[in-house]
Design a protein around this motif. Sequence first.
Motif, PDB file in Angstrom:
ATOM      1  N   ILE A   1       0.841  -1.187   0.000  1.00  0.00           N
ATOM      2  CA  ILE A   1       0.000   0.000   0.000  1.00  0.00           C
ATOM      3  C   ILE A   1       0.881   1.244   0.000  1.00  0.00           C
ATOM      4  CG2 ILE A   1      -0.170  -0.034   2.531  1.00  0.00           C
ATOM      5  CD1 ILE A   1      -2.973   1.170   2.298  1.00  0.00           C
ATOM      6  N   VAL A   2       0.389   2.332  -0.611  1.00  0.00           N
ATOM      7  CA  VAL A   2       1.005   3.641  -0.442  1.00  0.00           C
ATOM      8  C   VAL A   2      -0.001   4.552   0.257  1.00  0.00           C
ATOM      9  CG1 VAL A   2       2.548   3.434  -2.429  1.00  0.00           C
ATOM     10  CG2 VAL A   2       0.274   4.456  -2.744  1.00  0.00           C
ATOM     11  N   MET A   3       0.500   5.598   0.877  1.00  0.00           N
ATOM     12  CA  MET A   3      -0.354   6.500   1.633  1.00  0.00           C
ATOM     13  C   MET A   3      -1.168   7.398   0.701  1.00  0.00           C
ATOM     14  SD  MET A   3       0.689   9.302   4.588  1.00  0.00           S
ATOM     15  CE  MET A   3       1.278   8.040   5.728  1.00  0.00           C
ATOM     16  N   GLY A   4      -2.446   7.604   1.076  1.00  0.00           N
ATOM     17  CA  GLY A   4      -3.291   8.562   0.390  1.00  0.00           C
ATOM     18  C   GLY A   4      -3.394   9.847   1.188  1.00  0.00           C
ATOM     19  N   ASN A   5      -3.903  10.891   0.570  1.00  0.00           N
ATOM     20  CA  ASN A   5      -4.042  12.149   1.297  1.00  0.00           C
ATOM     21  C   ASN A   5      -5.036  12.039   2.452  1.00  0.00           C
ATOM     22  OD1 ASN A   5      -5.908  12.096  -1.092  1.00  0.00           O
ATOM     23  ND2 ASN A   5      -6.721  13.960  -0.144  1.00  0.00           N
ATOM     24  N   HIS A   6      -5.987  11.099   2.383  1.00  0.00           N
ATOM     25  CA  HIS A   6      -6.945  10.970   3.477  1.00  0.00           C
ATOM     26  C   HIS A   6      -6.325  10.305   4.704  1.00  0.00           C
ATOM     27  CE1 HIS A   6     -10.816  12.403   1.730  1.00  0.00           C
ATOM     28  NE2 HIS A   6     -10.068  12.324   0.637  1.00  0.00           N
ATOM     29  N   GLU A   7      -5.413   9.354   4.517  1.00  0.00           N
ATOM     30  CA  GLU A   7      -4.687   8.801   5.666  1.00  0.00           C
ATOM     31  C   GLU A   7      -3.794   9.884   6.291  1.00  0.00           C
ATOM     32  OE1 GLU A   7      -6.539   5.825   3.638  1.00  0.00           O
ATOM     33  OE2 GLU A   7      -4.813   6.778   2.678  1.00  0.00           O
TER      34      GLU A   7
ATOM     35  N   ILE B   1       3.021   3.132   6.434  1.00  0.00           N
ATOM     36  CA  ILE B   1       2.663   3.144   5.014  1.00  0.00           C
ATOM     37  C   ILE B   1       3.624   4.060   4.265  1.00  0.00           C
ATOM     38  CG2 ILE B   1       0.882   3.717   3.337  1.00  0.00           C
ATOM     39  CD1 ILE B   1      -1.226   3.131   5.427  1.00  0.00           C
ATOM     40  N   PRO B   2       4.309   3.579   3.237  1.00  0.00           N
ATOM     41  CA  PRO B   2       5.224   4.444   2.487  1.00  0.00           C
ATOM     42  C   PRO B   2       4.467   5.464   1.644  1.00  0.00           C
ATOM     43  CG  PRO B   2       5.030   2.321   1.402  1.00  0.00           C
ATOM     44  CD  PRO B   2       4.274   2.207   2.700  1.00  0.00           C
ATOM     45  N   LEU B   3       5.157   6.556   1.307  1.00  0.00           N
ATOM     46  CA  LEU B   3       4.554   7.553   0.417  1.00  0.00           C
ATOM     47  C   LEU B   3       4.556   7.087  -1.033  1.00  0.00           C
ATOM     48  CD1 LEU B   3       5.947  11.000   1.653  1.00  0.00           C
ATOM     49  CD2 LEU B   3       3.884   9.767   2.352  1.00  0.00           C
ATOM     50  N   PHE B   4       5.437   6.160  -1.366  1.00  0.00           N
ATOM     51  CA  PHE B   4       5.562   5.719  -2.761  1.00  0.00           C
ATOM     52  C   PHE B   4       6.224   4.358  -2.806  1.00  0.00           C
ATOM     53  CE2 PHE B   4       9.012   8.514  -1.502  1.00  0.00           C
ATOM     54  CZ  PHE B   4      10.118   7.726  -1.699  1.00  0.00           C
ATOM     55  N   ILE B   5       6.046   3.686  -3.928  1.00  0.00           N
ATOM     56  CA  ILE B   5       6.758   2.447  -4.246  1.00  0.00           C
ATOM     57  C   ILE B   5       7.566   2.719  -5.508  1.00  0.00           C
ATOM     58  CG2 ILE B   5       6.503   0.067  -5.072  1.00  0.00           C
ATOM     59  CD1 ILE B   5       3.971  -0.109  -3.299  1.00  0.00           C
ATOM     60  N   ASP B   6       8.850   2.449  -5.463  1.00  0.00           N
ATOM     61  CA  ASP B   6       9.741   2.725  -6.592  1.00  0.00           C
ATOM     62  C   ASP B   6      10.509   1.456  -6.915  1.00  0.00           C
ATOM     63  OD1 ASP B   6      11.298   3.865  -8.531  1.00  0.00           O
ATOM     64  OD2 ASP B   6      12.400   5.225  -7.205  1.00  0.00           O
ATOM     65  N   GLU B   7       9.964   0.678  -7.844  1.00  0.00           N
ATOM     66  CA  GLU B   7      10.599  -0.558  -8.277  1.00  0.00           C
ATOM     67  C   GLU B   7      11.306  -0.336  -9.613  1.00  0.00           C
ATOM     68  OE1 GLU B   7      10.787  -3.173  -6.524  1.00  0.00           O
ATOM     69  OE2 GLU B   7       9.215  -2.972  -5.010  1.00  0.00           O
ATOM     70  N   GLU B   8      12.081  -1.304 -10.021  1.00  0.00           N
ATOM     71  CA  GLU B   8      12.833  -1.155 -11.266  1.00  0.00           C
ATOM     72  C   GLU B   8      11.906  -0.981 -12.466  1.00  0.00           C
ATOM     73  OE1 GLU B   8      16.169  -3.577 -13.936  1.00  0.00           O
ATOM     74  OE2 GLU B   8      15.637  -4.282 -11.919  1.00  0.00           O
ATOM     75  N   ASP B   9      10.756  -1.690 -12.463  1.00  0.00           N
ATOM     76  CA  ASP B   9       9.908  -1.666 -13.657  1.00  0.00           C
ATOM     77  C   ASP B   9       8.550  -0.989 -13.450  1.00  0.00           C
ATOM     78  OD1 ASP B   9       9.035  -3.643 -11.977  1.00  0.00           O
ATOM     79  OD2 ASP B   9       8.714  -5.145 -13.541  1.00  0.00           O
ATOM     80  N   PHE B  10       8.284  -0.422 -12.266  1.00  0.00           N
ATOM     81  CA  PHE B  10       7.041   0.345 -12.085  1.00  0.00           C
ATOM     82  C   PHE B  10       7.125   1.189 -10.821  1.00  0.00           C
ATOM     83  CE2 PHE B  10       6.279  -3.246  -9.347  1.00  0.00           C
ATOM     84  CZ  PHE B  10       5.411  -2.804  -8.355  1.00  0.00           C
ATOM     85  N   ARG B  11       6.212   2.164 -10.741  1.00  0.00           N
ATOM     86  CA  ARG B  11       6.152   3.072  -9.605  1.00  0.00           C
ATOM     87  C   ARG B  11       4.696   3.276  -9.201  1.00  0.00           C
ATOM     88  NH1 ARG B  11      10.305   7.416 -12.449  1.00  0.00           N
ATOM     89  NH2 ARG B  11      12.253   6.530 -11.611  1.00  0.00           N
ATOM     90  N   VAL B  12       4.491   3.558  -7.924  1.00  0.00           N
ATOM     91  CA  VAL B  12       3.146   3.817  -7.413  1.00  0.00           C
ATOM     92  C   VAL B  12       3.213   4.991  -6.445  1.00  0.00           C
ATOM     93  CG1 VAL B  12       1.126   2.873  -6.231  1.00  0.00           C
ATOM     94  CG2 VAL B  12       2.599   1.341  -7.568  1.00  0.00           C
ATOM     95  N   VAL B  13       2.321   5.964  -6.614  1.00  0.00           N
ATOM     96  CA  VAL B  13       2.207   7.095  -5.695  1.00  0.00           C
ATOM     97  C   VAL B  13       0.761   7.569  -5.762  1.00  0.00           C
ATOM     98  CG1 VAL B  13       2.814   8.882  -7.398  1.00  0.00           C
ATOM     99  CG2 VAL B  13       3.322   9.257  -4.969  1.00  0.00           C
TER     100      VAL B  13
END
Length: 337
Positions: A79-85, A139-151
């Motif tokens: 999971i990544v953090m949302g503005n509501h959390e 909960i992290p602010l983002f996920i930064d993997e070699e082949d994809f990212r999530v924020v």
Amino acid sequence: MAGQRSAAPRGFDIIGDIHGCAHTLERLLDQMGYRKVNGVYRHPSRQAIFIGDIIDRGPRIREALHLVRDMVEHGSARIVMGNHEYNALGYCTRARAGSGKTWLREHTPRHNRLIKETLEQFDAYPHEWNEFLEWFYTIPLFIDEEDFRVVHACWDGDLIEKFKALQGGPYIDDDFLHASAAIESFAGQVMDTLLRGTDLRLPEGMSITGRDGYVREFFRTKFWADNPRTYADVVFQPDPLPPEVASQVLTDRERAQLISYPIDAPPVFVGHYWMDGEPAPLKPNVACIDFSAVKYGRLVAYRFDGEKALSPDKFVWVEVERPEAPDYPNSEDSVAR
């Protein structure tokens, strides 16, 4: 810091903003082949990734939080953090002496209204709510993997690198939370940009009233626009700009404020923006998966398998239908698609 278990390489199912729609989430997970094992949803070969905003607005916030946290703690989801959390942490944290405030996030009528359903649904479970507030820090602010990212809202590479250098990873702590209460601070800019997106100020003296009744002097902008010329080329929000404003040409100063996500960067997934229509990539390497589930839109996921160019065929969703019975104003009902 205690956080999320890493997973072996596998397929990932990135799931949009839930906002307390726990039953809809269960139907989406069922549709994608997740099954409950010892009370926790799992998939034999895939891992879910939640885009944040599990709380607020919806009818089953407590249930949604338990479902998601159980999956994360057992390794079947991240999971990544949302503005509501983030908002909830600020709303429920007392400001430090000398700050001139009682709470980090002021208890204004608007802020009270946004968190109202969450606090009401935890009214009989205060200990649980405090435990979830502590969990939000993991909960992290983002996920930064070699082949994809999530924020949750915006990938600003420069800001993220500075944040990682300061914090040593993707997590905030209590000191960073307190610092972020000042929007002009570095911490404030990190949280505002990554969790709410980028914006531009409207022309002098102009404002727009959103669907939620909130009057804004700024409008949200794309962080991936290539060579934009007008406001219409960069606006990215549910509420449209007036035509005379949309056609206004961007100044050099405004263009300099914009972020451009490189076309050769790994695919990035965001939520936050209340999309509608048929889910599809915004750009070959940019996808928004928030389709307004709590407003009777769709709860959407993207089934990512390492592709460099995102495909419309990889989106799956459940439709959320407005209940017809007048005595169920906060119910949710879904039809798989």
